[in-house]
Design an enzyme around this catalytic site. Structure first.
Site, PDB file in Angstrom:
ATOM      1  N   SER A  80       0.836  -1.207   0.000  1.00 50.98           N
ATOM      2  CA  SER A  80       0.000   0.000   0.000  1.00 50.98           C
ATOM      3  C   SER A  80       0.868   1.252   0.000  1.00 50.98           C
ATOM      4  O   SER A  80       1.998   1.257   0.497  1.00 50.98           O
ATOM      5  CB  SER A  80      -0.911   0.033   1.230  1.00 50.98           C
ATOM      6  OG  SER A  80      -1.762  -1.079   1.267  1.00 50.98           O
TER       7      SER A  80
HETATM    8  N1  SAH Z   1      -0.955  -4.703   4.020  1.00 49.83           N
HETATM    9  C1  SAH Z   1      -0.160  -5.013   2.835  1.00 49.83           C
HETATM   10  C2  SAH Z   1      -0.850  -4.597   1.549  1.00 49.83           C
HETATM   11  C3  SAH Z   1      -1.667  -5.666   1.115  1.00 49.83           C
HETATM   12  S1  SAH Z   1      -2.426  -5.670  -0.470  1.00 49.83           S
HETATM   13  C4  SAH Z   1       1.221  -4.438   2.885  1.00 49.83           C
HETATM   14  O1  SAH Z   1       1.532  -3.699   3.838  1.00 49.83           O
HETATM   15  O2  SAH Z   1       2.030  -4.733   2.000  1.00 49.83           O
HETATM   16  C5  SAH Z   1      -3.780  -6.726  -0.010  1.00 49.83           C
HETATM   17  C6  SAH Z   1      -3.404  -8.131   0.368  1.00 49.83           C
HETATM   18  O3  SAH Z   1      -4.613  -8.783   0.774  1.00 49.83           O
HETATM   19  C7  SAH Z   1      -2.847  -8.967  -0.767  1.00 49.83           C
HETATM   20  O4  SAH Z   1      -1.613  -9.493  -0.379  1.00 49.83           O
HETATM   21  C8  SAH Z   1      -3.879 -10.063  -0.975  1.00 49.83           C
HETATM   22  O5  SAH Z   1      -3.311 -11.306  -1.350  1.00 49.83           O
HETATM   23  C9  SAH Z   1      -4.515 -10.137   0.394  1.00 49.83           C
HETATM   24  N2  SAH Z   1      -5.857 -10.722   0.463  1.00 49.83           N
HETATM   25  C10 SAH Z   1      -6.889 -10.610  -0.395  1.00 49.83           C
HETATM   26  N3  SAH Z   1      -7.959 -11.276   0.067  1.00 49.83           N
HETATM   27  C11 SAH Z   1      -7.603 -11.821   1.266  1.00 49.83           C
HETATM   28  C12 SAH Z   1      -8.267 -12.624   2.247  1.00 49.83           C
HETATM   29  N4  SAH Z   1      -9.550 -13.020   2.100  1.00 49.83           N
HETATM   30  N5  SAH Z   1      -7.585 -12.987   3.348  1.00 49.83           N
HETATM   31  C13 SAH Z   1      -6.287 -12.602   3.528  1.00 49.83           C
HETATM   32  N6  SAH Z   1      -5.612 -11.857   2.643  1.00 49.83           N
HETATM   33  C14 SAH Z   1      -6.256 -11.460   1.532  1.00 49.83           C
END
Ligand code: SAH
Length: 236
Positions: A80
């Protein structure tokens, strides 16, 4: 001690990129830009100033780490934007005694920021490839004498029932609505921060659990996240 959920000893993991004087200077400039954009929570700004964001990037892309923008981390996912991390963390307002759940570990950067604010961090990632890489990365770069997060690979839209209730739940992917399991796993007095809405137009939402059956919902700025998948997300 690292809990069993972070099984890799640091000696098995690749050494993190050094955090040089130059990186620290770039971080200070980034934090100044976030302050100018309206982030006022000094604890959150200090946490972003402390976490070396470039250590969450592949070495070839390190130059992008201190720009205020999201960046691809593989598997179609992104780390993000720093503004978004600061905004969500400020809205979440985690205190040192709070038990926190993050849904969407991704690169682990937000998780590392949360760990500066409370030692009680749980984080779930759905994508097994990202999960494995991030578990290794966090084991390598978090100080061995500091708090360790509890990490799990699975569908975070269903929460983490065995570790509930949580004082704070942060979802870092865009949801079609409020996942019922996450509402159930909030402590009374606890808060959920989650981007909600169609793929290109989510709004940040904060839900406060005011009583066993009472939830108050507020809406904030628009954002754009990758989709929350799973039973309580877009595939549910
Ligand atoms: N917080 C992260 C940004 C994440 S982007 C950082 O600091 O880098 C969103 C993430 O959510 C992705 O890695 C994606 O694979 C994950 N995601 C999507 N659906 C999900 C679910 N149901 N449970 C857990 N993770 C999920």
């Amino acid at each position: 001690m690292l809990p069993v959920s972070v099984p890799l000893p640091a000696s098995n993991a690749a050494a993190p990129a050094p955090d040089t004087y130059r990186h620290r200077g770039q971080r200070r400039a980034l934090v100044a830009a976030l302050r100018a954009r309206g982030i006022r929570d000094e604890r959150v700004l200090a946490a972003l100033a402390a976490v070396p964001r470039h250590q969450f990037f592949a070495p070839a892309f390190e130059a992008h780490a201190y720009h205020d923008k999201a960046f691809p981390i593989g598997e179609g996912q992104t780390i993000s934007q720093p503004y978004t991390v600061a905004y969500q963390t400020a809205l979440l307002a985690p205190a040192p005694h709070h038990r926190v759940l993050e849904v969407g570990t991704g690169s682990g950067y937000q998780c590392a920021v949360l760990l500066r604010l409370t030692p009680h961090v749980h984080s779930i990632e759905l994508n097994a490839t990202l999960f494995a890489a991030t578990q290794r990365r966090l084991a390598a770069l978090l100080p061995p004498d500091g708090p360790a997060p509890r990490l799990r690979c699975g569908d975070g839209s269903l929460g983490w029932p065995e570790a509930a209730p949580f004082d704070r739940i942060l979802v870092t992917a865009g949801a079609p609505g409020l996942p019922p399991a996450l509402l159930r796993q909030l402590a009374v007095g606890g808060q959920l921060v989650i981007p909600v809405g169609p793929a290109h137009a989510q709004r940040m939402v904060r839900v406060v659990r005011e009583g066993p059956d009472a939830f108050a919902r507020e809406e904030f700025e628009p954002f754009r996240f990758v989709p929350l998948l799973g039973a309580g997300g877009w595939q549910g």
